[in-house]
Structure formats: structure tokens, C-alpha cells
Design an enzyme around this catalytic site. Structure first.
Site, PDB file in Angstrom:
ATOM      1  N   ASP A 140       0.844  -1.187   0.000  1.00  0.00           N
ATOM      2  CA  ASP A 140       0.000   0.000   0.000  1.00  0.00           C
ATOM      3  C   ASP A 140       0.882   1.240   0.000  1.00  0.00           C
ATOM      4  O   ASP A 140       1.987   1.222   0.553  1.00  0.00           O
ATOM      5  CB  ASP A 140      -0.905   0.010   1.246  1.00  0.00           C
ATOM      6  CG  ASP A 140      -2.157   0.846   1.058  1.00  0.00           C
ATOM      7  OD1 ASP A 140      -3.234   0.264   0.828  1.00  0.00           O
ATOM      8  OD2 ASP A 140      -2.054   2.087   1.119  1.00  0.00           O
TER       9      ASP A 140
ATOM     10  N   ASP B  84       4.127   1.595  -4.457  1.00  0.00           N
ATOM     11  CA  ASP B  84       3.367   2.412  -5.396  1.00  0.00           C
ATOM     12  C   ASP B  84       3.242   1.608  -6.682  1.00  0.00           C
ATOM     13  O   ASP B  84       4.233   1.413  -7.395  1.00  0.00           O
ATOM     14  CB  ASP B  84       4.112   3.725  -5.641  1.00  0.00           C
ATOM     15  CG  ASP B  84       3.434   4.622  -6.655  1.00  0.00           C
ATOM     16  OD1 ASP B  84       2.403   4.215  -7.228  1.00  0.00           O
ATOM     17  OD2 ASP B  84       3.938   5.743  -6.893  1.00  0.00           O
ATOM     18  N   VAL B  85       2.042   1.133  -6.988  1.00  0.00           N
ATOM     19  CA  VAL B  85       1.890   0.242  -8.141  1.00  0.00           C
ATOM     20  C   VAL B  85       2.103   0.965  -9.468  1.00  0.00           C
ATOM     21  O   VAL B  85       2.178   0.311 -10.518  1.00  0.00           O
ATOM     22  CB  VAL B  85       0.509  -0.462  -8.146  1.00  0.00           C
ATOM     23  CG1 VAL B  85       0.354  -1.356  -6.921  1.00  0.00           C
ATOM     24  CG2 VAL B  85      -0.632   0.534  -8.266  1.00  0.00           C
TER      25      VAL B  85
ATOM     26  N   ASN C  67      -5.650  -5.414  -6.074  1.00  0.00           N
ATOM     27  CA  ASN C  67      -6.808  -4.633  -5.648  1.00  0.00           C
ATOM     28  C   ASN C  67      -6.569  -3.122  -5.696  1.00  0.00           C
ATOM     29  O   ASN C  67      -7.528  -2.357  -5.737  1.00  0.00           O
ATOM     30  CB  ASN C  67      -7.194  -5.049  -4.224  1.00  0.00           C
ATOM     31  CG  ASN C  67      -8.239  -4.143  -3.617  1.00  0.00           C
ATOM     32  OD1 ASN C  67      -9.420  -4.231  -3.942  1.00  0.00           O
ATOM     33  ND2 ASN C  67      -7.807  -3.236  -2.740  1.00  0.00           N
TER      34      ASN C  67
ATOM     35  N   TYR D 202     -12.880   6.001 -15.339  1.00  0.00           N
ATOM     36  CA  TYR D 202     -12.895   4.867 -14.415  1.00  0.00           C
ATOM     37  C   TYR D 202     -13.418   3.614 -15.110  1.00  0.00           C
ATOM     38  O   TYR D 202     -12.845   2.522 -14.969  1.00  0.00           O
ATOM     39  CB  TYR D 202     -13.772   5.212 -13.207  1.00  0.00           C
ATOM     40  CG  TYR D 202     -13.813   4.128 -12.153  1.00  0.00           C
ATOM     41  CD1 TYR D 202     -12.702   3.888 -11.352  1.00  0.00           C
ATOM     42  CD2 TYR D 202     -14.961   3.364 -11.967  1.00  0.00           C
ATOM     43  CE1 TYR D 202     -12.738   2.894 -10.382  1.00  0.00           C
ATOM     44  CE2 TYR D 202     -14.996   2.369 -11.000  1.00  0.00           C
ATOM     45  CZ  TYR D 202     -13.886   2.143 -10.207  1.00  0.00           C
ATOM     46  OH  TYR D 202     -13.914   1.154  -9.249  1.00  0.00           O
TER      47      TYR D 202
ATOM     48  N   LYS E 105     -11.534  -0.051 -15.688  1.00  0.00           N
ATOM     49  CA  LYS E 105     -12.037  -1.310 -15.149  1.00  0.00           C
ATOM     50  C   LYS E 105     -12.462  -2.284 -16.251  1.00  0.00           C
ATOM     51  O   LYS E 105     -12.389  -3.508 -16.078  1.00  0.00           O
ATOM     52  CB  LYS E 105     -13.182  -1.046 -14.177  1.00  0.00           C
ATOM     53  CG  LYS E 105     -12.735  -0.355 -12.887  1.00  0.00           C
ATOM     54  CD  LYS E 105     -11.667  -1.172 -12.154  1.00  0.00           C
ATOM     55  CE  LYS E 105     -11.293  -0.561 -10.822  1.00  0.00           C
ATOM     56  NZ  LYS E 105     -10.315  -1.402 -10.077  1.00  0.00           N
TER      57      LYS E 105
ATOM     58  N   ALA F  36     -19.669  -0.126  -3.237  1.00  0.00           N
ATOM     59  CA  ALA F  36     -19.430  -0.721  -1.920  1.00  0.00           C
ATOM     60  C   ALA F  36     -19.313   0.348  -0.852  1.00  0.00           C
ATOM     61  O   ALA F  36     -18.970   1.507  -1.127  1.00  0.00           O
ATOM     62  CB  ALA F  36     -18.160  -1.574  -1.956  1.00  0.00           C
TER      63      ALA F  36
ATOM     64  N   THR G  45     -17.309   1.781   1.275  1.00  0.00           N
ATOM     65  CA  THR G  45     -15.881   1.935   1.555  1.00  0.00           C
ATOM     66  C   THR G  45     -15.558   3.390   1.876  1.00  0.00           C
ATOM     67  O   THR G  45     -16.350   4.296   1.602  1.00  0.00           O
ATOM     68  CB  THR G  45     -15.046   1.504   0.342  1.00  0.00           C
ATOM     69  OG1 THR G  45     -15.358   2.388  -0.765  1.00  0.00           O
ATOM     70  CG2 THR G  45     -15.341   0.053  -0.041  1.00  0.00           C
TER      71      THR G  45
END
Length: 249
Positions: free
Chosen positions: A37, A53-54, A80, A145, A149, A178, A180
Site C-alpha cells: 500500500d 506504489d503500483v 486490488n 474509471y 475497469k 461498496a 468503503t
């Protein structure tokens, strides 16, 4: 014996939201969990949390290596980590398009590439990607977005085809809206948070936001060694939003 006993799982974006729920579910099933993360300080202390950091290949490679060194193996990868974006196709400039796609899509490729040598050595290898209802249903003001996805859904199938004969299963989950922290921040920024929440709940046929634990259970099914014949597919966790067309009450 717990289904994930003696297995090691990596969850990106695992310090909060869906990622935290997924990490907890895998740990409850017996897995040792490494969380990657950008803010690892927020992760559950029960997990081995590493800053990553992806959007940066070197950062991801170093983090995956730390998890492998800590536990000696990696069997499950949950891609994720992701960010949101709002607006139509004209709402975001080229830099924002590049940033979101780099995190949401190329980030999966970077992390998976770093983890592949360890997954290839596992007899229970599984990858689960987090896609979205936005990949299968047209949602207003979510152009960037949705593009990201939708790419995750297609990438999942391509990865499954590439790695099936290496013994690595690849699937994804498509959550609806969701409950979140990210959705909470969107609601807080709305002119009428209560009305906006009610609209999001009503959009899903079962009449409420999706619980993170429900998404985590779907991820656990796909990641489980008990699901060895499941690959190249997606599971919608959306209260029926994609498939159902209910008549108004």
C-alpha cells in the site's frame, strides 16, 4: 484444515477499504498476508505491510521481494489497488487519463510480473483482480474509471489464457458500489450526501451498498485451492445490478 493454511497471499491496496477486508478474510482462512500500500501505516498490524506504489515498477518489485523474503513464497496475488475518476470523456486531461490507467491497469501488470516467479513455483497459485460493475454496465460520469475497469476485465481473461498451463489461475471480482472510505468521501463531497447515498443504494436491486466482506468472500472463493477449475472468469458482487431488471415497486 483452513483452506489457505501454509499459503502466502499478497494484497495490493490492502491497508483500507476492500483491500483490508480481503486481507482479513484470507488471514482468517489461514493465509500469511503481505499488504502492499502507498500508506502501509494504516494496515492492520497483524499483516506484513510494505510501502509500494503500483505506478512505479521498481517500487513494486522491491515490495514483492520483501514479502517473498519474509515468508519464503507467494501463492496468491490480489491486485486490488486502484483509484477513482469522475466525469465524462472531456472531464479529465491526458495526464489524469495516464495516471488512472497506470495505477488501475498497468499496476496489475507490474505487480503480477514481479510476483510471477514465485507464483510459478506454487502448486496453489491464484491471481484475483478487482474490476468493477463499471466494466459491464454504463454508468454516468465515470468514463475514465469505466475504461480502466473494462481493461481490467479484459486483462484478466488474457492473463488466464497466458498462465493456465503454468498452473496459475486468474479471475476477477466486479463489485457494485461498496460501503468503503472512498465512496464515503464521494458522499461527503456531494451537495446532499443523504440523497446521494439513497440514490446509490436504490441503483442496486437489493437496495443497499455492497459490504466489503461480501467482496472479500468472493475473492476468497476465487483464490481458494478448492476452486481449481475456476479461471478466466469474473464474479459480480453487485446486488444484481448487472444481470437483473426488476419492475418498479
Amino acid at each position: 484444515m483452513p483452506e489457505f493454511d501454509n499459503l502466502v497471499a499478497v494484497v495490493t491496496g490492502g491497508a483500507s477499504g476492500l483491500g483490508a477486508a480481503i486481507a482479513r478474510r484470507l488471514a482468517d482462512g489461514g493465509a500469511a498476508v503481505g499488504v502492499l500500500d502507498v500508506n502501509p501505516a494504516g494496515a492492520d498490524p497483524a499483516f506484513f505491510a510494505v510501502a509500494a506504489d503500483v505506478s512505479d515498477r521498481d517500487s513494486v518489485a522491491a515490495a514483492i521481494a520483501q514479502v517473498a523474503e519474509k515468508f519464503g513464497r507467494i501463492d496468491i496475488l490480489v491486485n486490488n489497488a486502484g483509484i477513482g475518476a469522475q466525469g465524462d470523456v472531456a472531464a479529465n486531461d491526458d495526464a489524469e487519463w495516464a495516471r488512472v490507467l497506470s495505477i488501475n491497469v498497468t499496476g496489475i501488470a507490474r505487480t503480477t510480473s514481479a510476483a510471477l516467479p514465485y507464483l510459478r513455483a506454487s502448486d496453489s497459485a491464484a491471481i484475483v483482480n478487482t474490476s468493477s460493475i463499471a466494466a459491464t454496465a454504463g454508468l454516468p460520469q465515470r468514463a475514465l474509471y469505466s475504461a480502466s475497469k473494462g481493461a481490467v476485465l479484459a486483462l484478466t481473461r488474457a492473463m488466464a489464457a497466458d498462465h493456465l498451463r503454468e498452473g496459475i489461475r486468474v479471475n476477477c471480482v466486479n463489485p457494485g458500489t461498496a460501503d468503503t472510505p472512498w465512496v464515503g468521501r464521494l458522499l461527503d463531497a456531494a451537495d446532499d450526501p443523504a440523497a446521494e447515498r439513497a440514490a446509490l443504494e436504490a441503483r442496486q436491486p437489493h437496495g443497499r451498498l455492497v459490504a466489503p466482506a461480501e467482496v472479500a468472500d468472493a475473492v476468497a472463493y476465487l483464490a481458494s485451492p478448492r476452486s481449481r477449475s475456476t479461471t478466466g472468469t469474473s464474479i459480480a458482487v453487485d446486488g444484481g445490478m448487472h444481470e437483473l431488471r426488476l419492475r418498479p415497486e
